[in-house]
Design a protein around this motif. Sequence first.
Motif, PDB file in Angstrom:
ATOM      1  N   ASP A   1      10.679 -45.184  -8.374  1.00  0.00           N
ATOM      2  CA  ASP A   1      11.377 -45.282  -7.232  1.00  0.00           C
ATOM      3  C   ASP A   1      12.353 -46.409  -7.134  1.00  0.00           C
ATOM      4  OD1 ASP A   1       8.592 -44.110  -5.281  1.00  0.00           O
ATOM      5  OD2 ASP A   1       9.933 -42.830  -6.337  1.00  0.00           O
ATOM      6  N   ASN A   2      12.112 -47.394  -7.774  1.00  0.00           N
ATOM      7  CA  ASN A   2      12.571 -48.652  -7.854  1.00  0.00           C
ATOM      8  C   ASN A   2      13.734 -48.650  -8.985  1.00  0.00           C
ATOM      9  OD1 ASN A   2      11.066 -50.639  -5.829  1.00  0.00           O
ATOM     10  ND2 ASN A   2       9.661 -49.453  -7.028  1.00  0.00           N
TER      11      ASN A   2
ATOM     12  N   LYS B   1      14.155 -45.502  -4.126  1.00  0.00           N
ATOM     13  CA  LYS B   1      14.591 -44.217  -3.900  1.00  0.00           C
ATOM     14  C   LYS B   1      16.178 -44.267  -3.514  1.00  0.00           C
ATOM     15  CE  LYS B   1      10.048 -42.341  -2.415  1.00  0.00           C
ATOM     16  NZ  LYS B   1       9.450 -41.457  -1.417  1.00  0.00           N
ATOM     17  N   GLU B   2      16.595 -43.548  -2.479  1.00  0.00           N
ATOM     18  CA  GLU B   2      18.108 -43.456  -2.368  1.00  0.00           C
ATOM     19  C   GLU B   2      18.488 -44.791  -1.426  1.00  0.00           C
ATOM     20  OE1 GLU B   2      15.845 -41.367  -1.340  1.00  0.00           O
ATOM     21  OE2 GLU B   2      16.290 -40.853   0.640  1.00  0.00           O
TER      22      GLU B   2
ATOM     23  N   ARG C   1      23.124 -44.116  -5.175  1.00  0.00           N
ATOM     24  CA  ARG C   1      21.950 -43.464  -5.571  1.00  0.00           C
ATOM     25  C   ARG C   1      21.423 -42.188  -4.846  1.00  0.00           C
ATOM     26  NH1 ARG C   1      15.650 -45.566  -7.156  1.00  0.00           N
ATOM     27  NH2 ARG C   1      15.233 -44.073  -8.849  1.00  0.00           N
TER      28      ARG C   1
ATOM     29  N   GLY D   1      17.891 -40.221  -4.937  1.00  0.00           N
ATOM     30  CA  GLY D   1      17.029 -41.041  -5.505  1.00  0.00           C
ATOM     31  C   GLY D   1      16.545 -41.082  -6.959  1.00  0.00           C
ATOM     32  N   THR D   2      17.498 -40.412  -7.806  1.00  0.00           N
ATOM     33  CA  THR D   2      17.332 -40.257  -9.497  1.00  0.00           C
ATOM     34  C   THR D   2      18.273 -41.263 -10.047  1.00  0.00           C
ATOM     35  OG1 THR D   2      18.942 -38.328  -9.236  1.00  0.00           O
ATOM     36  CG2 THR D   2      16.739 -37.868  -8.881  1.00  0.00           C
TER      37      THR D   2
ATOM     38  N   SER E   1      14.176 -50.179 -13.874  1.00  0.00           N
ATOM     39  CA  SER E   1      13.364 -49.344 -13.057  1.00  0.00           C
ATOM     40  C   SER E   1      12.184 -49.803 -13.243  1.00  0.00           C
ATOM     41  CB  SER E   1      13.726 -47.957 -13.401  1.00  0.00           C
ATOM     42  OG  SER E   1      12.943 -47.424 -14.462  1.00  0.00           O
TER      43      SER E   1
ATOM     44  N   SER F   1       8.007 -48.683 -11.135  1.00  0.00           N
ATOM     45  CA  SER F   1       7.268 -47.609 -10.442  1.00  0.00           C
ATOM     46  C   SER F   1       6.761 -48.154  -9.134  1.00  0.00           C
ATOM     47  CB  SER F   1       6.187 -46.871 -11.240  1.00  0.00           C
ATOM     48  OG  SER F   1       5.355 -47.974 -11.728  1.00  0.00           O
TER      49      SER F   1
END
Lengths: 114, 115
Positions: free
Chosen positions: B30-31, B51-52, B69, B72-73, B94, B96
């Motif tokens: 997510d980060n 995320k986004e 973003r 969120g990907t 990135s 988690s």
Amino acid sequence: AQSVAQPEDQVNVAEGNPLTVKCTYSVSGNPYLFWYVQYPNRGLQFLLKYITGDNLVKGSYGFEAEFNKSQTSFHLKKPSALVSDSALYFCAVRGVTGYSTLTFGKGTMLLVSP
Amino acid sequence: EAGVTQFPSHSVIEKGQTVTLRCDPISGHDNLYWYRRVMGKEIKFLLHFVKESKQDESGMPNNRFLAERTGGTYSTLKVQPAELEDSGVYFCASSSGTSPSYEQFFGPGTRLTVL
């Protein structure tokens, strides 16, 4: 504000000899400390980190680092250098509070000669 | 598991042009962070997505830089218009989670040269 100092632009050592790459830091409160390595044309690879506990931290590829709170240092060490250890090494810090971003030093190039 | 990927690996543009850098984080992370290293200097933080959403964009140098973003990907970092001082290596990372126990995984970087 937090900061990291790597006083040496380059460290030269002969293969088989011990190596030390120096890092000092400044941060409010207890620090979280990291070492990353960058090989040519590669991204940063995590080597090791200090969060809490034993002041001597062991990491990848035989590297270790010693956290010294009184000297605000986190020097990277290896007992016997390899030519393949030649790379760019970055020390980083983040504080206990606040965001999770890393503050890096400017990097130290390690050159290990055969 | 695939690592963090960045595209392009190199970009050479002229001053005043626009460039868009892309980062694909590790799946499920997510980060997402953007950092930049100007030649011979420190790697400096630019911004952090959770995320986004932009969690922290305090490192963005000015409004010529726009990071997104969507969904969120993957993330993009656009520089418009590019200036000479924008040259450097842009790293994406990135993780988690955000606690220190969660390692930030870095991509290979995009080397941007502005002529």
